[in-house]
Design a protein around this motif. Structure first.
Motif, PDB file in Angstrom:
ATOM      1  N   GLY A 179     -21.083 -33.344 -10.718  1.00 49.53           N
ATOM      2  CA  GLY A 179     -20.337 -32.369 -11.176  1.00 49.53           C
ATOM      3  C   GLY A 179     -21.500 -31.345 -10.870  1.00 49.53           C
ATOM      4  N   ASP A 180     -20.842 -29.935 -10.432  1.00 48.79           N
ATOM      5  CA  ASP A 180     -21.529 -29.036  -9.440  1.00 48.79           C
ATOM      6  C   ASP A 180     -22.524 -28.269 -11.187  1.00 48.79           C
ATOM      7  OD1 ASP A 180     -19.043 -27.787 -10.225  1.00 48.79           O
ATOM      8  OD2 ASP A 180     -18.930 -26.371  -8.784  1.00 48.79           O
ATOM      9  N   GLY A 181     -22.330 -28.457 -12.244  1.00 47.75           N
ATOM     10  CA  GLY A 181     -22.303 -27.745 -13.267  1.00 47.75           C
ATOM     11  C   GLY A 181     -23.560 -29.043 -13.849  1.00 47.75           C
ATOM     12  N   GLU A 182     -22.987 -30.186 -13.764  1.00 51.87           N
ATOM     13  CA  GLU A 182     -24.246 -31.142 -14.109  1.00 51.87           C
ATOM     14  C   GLU A 182     -25.552 -31.117 -12.976  1.00 51.87           C
ATOM     15  OE1 GLU A 182     -22.369 -35.116 -12.941  1.00 51.87           O
ATOM     16  OE2 GLU A 182     -24.198 -35.831 -13.970  1.00 51.87           O
ATOM     17  N   LEU A 212     -17.981 -29.791  -5.746  1.00 53.33           N
ATOM     18  CA  LEU A 212     -18.510 -28.085  -5.954  1.00 53.33           C
ATOM     19  C   LEU A 212     -17.082 -27.566  -6.254  1.00 53.33           C
ATOM     20  CD1 LEU A 212     -20.605 -26.883  -2.089  1.00 53.33           C
ATOM     21  CD2 LEU A 212     -21.401 -26.860  -4.956  1.00 53.33           C
ATOM     22  N   ASN A 213     -16.462 -27.774  -7.347  1.00 53.77           N
ATOM     23  CA  ASN A 213     -15.214 -26.517  -7.841  1.00 53.77           C
ATOM     24  C   ASN A 213     -15.658 -25.443  -8.222  1.00 53.77           C
ATOM     25  OD1 ASN A 213     -16.068 -27.268 -10.403  1.00 53.77           O
ATOM     26  ND2 ASN A 213     -14.495 -28.871 -10.651  1.00 53.77           N
ATOM     27  N   GLY A 214     -16.486 -24.918  -7.962  1.00 56.56           N
ATOM     28  CA  GLY A 214     -16.622 -23.758  -8.456  1.00 56.56           C
ATOM     29  C   GLY A 214     -17.791 -23.293  -9.764  1.00 56.56           C
ATOM     30  N   TYR A 215     -17.368 -24.088 -10.886  1.00 56.26           N
ATOM     31  CA  TYR A 215     -17.216 -24.498 -12.495  1.00 56.26           C
ATOM     32  C   TYR A 215     -17.965 -25.066 -12.829  1.00 56.26           C
ATOM     33  CZ  TYR A 215     -14.732 -19.712 -11.320  1.00 56.26           C
ATOM     34  OH  TYR A 215     -14.437 -18.692 -10.344  1.00 56.26           O
ATOM     35  N   LYS A 216     -19.162 -24.428 -14.162  1.00 58.56           N
ATOM     36  CA  LYS A 216     -19.069 -25.606 -15.010  1.00 58.56           C
ATOM     37  C   LYS A 216     -18.053 -25.331 -16.104  1.00 58.56           C
ATOM     38  CE  LYS A 216     -23.522 -22.944 -15.985  1.00 58.56           C
ATOM     39  NZ  LYS A 216     -23.771 -22.155 -14.702  1.00 58.56           N
ATOM     40  N   ILE A 217     -17.368 -25.598 -16.725  1.00 56.10           N
ATOM     41  CA  ILE A 217     -16.310 -25.054 -17.276  1.00 56.10           C
ATOM     42  C   ILE A 217     -15.460 -24.406 -16.688  1.00 56.10           C
ATOM     43  CG2 ILE A 217     -14.802 -25.492 -19.974  1.00 56.10           C
ATOM     44  CD1 ILE A 217     -17.555 -27.038 -20.402  1.00 56.10           C
TER      45      ILE A 217
HETATM   46 MG   LIG Z   1     -17.719 -28.233 -11.859  1.00 60.38          MG
END
Ligand SMILES: [Mg+2]
Ligand SMILES: Cc1ncc(C[n+]2csc(CCOP(=O)(O)OP(=O)(O)O)c2C)c(N)n1
Length: 285
Positions: A179-182, A212-217
């Motif tokens: 994940g991009d947040g991870e 890269l969905n742009g968000y962490k939650i």
């Molecule tokens: Mg994300």
């Protein structure tokens, strides 16, 4: 090290019209089954007008990573069948469990292991209700999930696990969604370097997929806010050959995803054949 090339998108349309339609339908079905688990207490096929009584009073579960995991899952199934591969799927965003549960339900494995969760309307109702619910199943991919061998919870360790699985395991490919947040965690930032310890002569391969969905939650992520050029260079600096898959039209993305997976698996095969042919060791990208 081999020569650096920056490729934003692999071109090609490897899917036939029929394959494309069926992959897209499978992805849609997995997405529906996932969102049903997060939101629905009843009315599983939405045959009646939706009311508040049909919605879970307390929602636990993350939609964010789910459509991405479902996309990777269906595309991996295509290449596994086509190339007869042994692939282990590591999902850093284990919070995308509704997606993994949905796929195992679609495959029939879920019903095989849990006969009361039948592949009909009543079974779907139970599948939806039980998710992250008292007496039901956890909100993360867990031992209860068919095929799951390890549960996480703390973000940051997926890439380390992926490399750990392929060391001295030459026939295994691990596809690891990060994940991009991870990717903002300290352990992950260090773990990208695990490729320095991998020897293609005797180890398997890791195919990391940065989601890269742009968000962490609900908060913006750093890697989705830097330029494509900077992102490419960052991963080239880590020793990878990056390929970008992006788009607004799912049918276009399916073609690019299929072409990119074909390219990446072709690269891996070429690297392994060369390394195992007895030629001098060079660290590949
Ligand atoms: Mg994300
Ligand atoms: C070390 C750690 N910090 C915080 C959390 C809480 N948490 C769960 S999911 C999540 C967001 C992760 O972002 P990303 O990997 O981009 O997944 P997405 O939101 O896109 O589904 C966070 C912060 C956690 N599980 N582990």
């Amino acid at each position: 090290m081999s020569e650096i090339t920056t490729v934003s998108t692999v071109e090609g349309t490897p899917l036939s019209a029929d394959e494309l339609d069926r992959i897209h339908a499978y992805w849609n079905a997995a997405n529906y089954l996932s969102i049903g688990q997060i939101y629905l207490l009843d009315n599983p096929l939405l045959q009646e007008p939706l009311t508040l009584e049909h919605i879970k009073p307390r929602m636990l579960g993350h939609w964010g990573t789910v459509p991405g995991l479902n996309m990777v899952y269906v595309h991996l199934n295509r290449v596994i069948k086509q190339r007869n591969l042994g692939i282990l799927f590591v999902t850093g965003p284990g919070h995308g469990a509704p997606g993994i549960v949905a796929n195992t339900y679609l495959e029939g494995t879920y019903t095989e292991l849990y006969p009361s969760i039948t592949q009909d309307k009543n079974g779907m109702r139970k599948l939806f209700r039980q998710f992250s619910f008292p007496g039901g199943i956890p909100s993360h991919t867990a031992p209860e999930t068919p095929g799951s061998i390890h549960e996480g919870g703390e973000l940051g360790y997926s890439i380390s696990h992926a490399y750990g699985a392929v060391f001295d395991n030459p026939d295994l490919i691990v596809t690891c969604v990060v994940g991009d947040g991870e990717a903002e965690t300290g352990p992950m930032a260090a773990a990208w370097h695990s490729n320095k310890f991998l020897n293609p002569q005797r180890d398997g391969a890791v195919l990391p997929i940065l989601h890269l969905n742009g968000y962490k939650i609900a908060n913006p992520t750093v890697l989705a806010r830097i330029s494509e050029d900077e992102l490419n260079k960052l991963f080239i600096g880590y020793g990878y050959q990056p390929y970008l898959v992006e788009g607004n039209d799912p049918k276009f993305v399916h073609q690019v995803m299929a072409a990119t997976l074909d390219k990446a698996l072709g690269d891996i095969q070429a690297i392994q054949i060369e390394a195992r042919s007895g030629s001098a060791f060079t660290r590949p990208r």
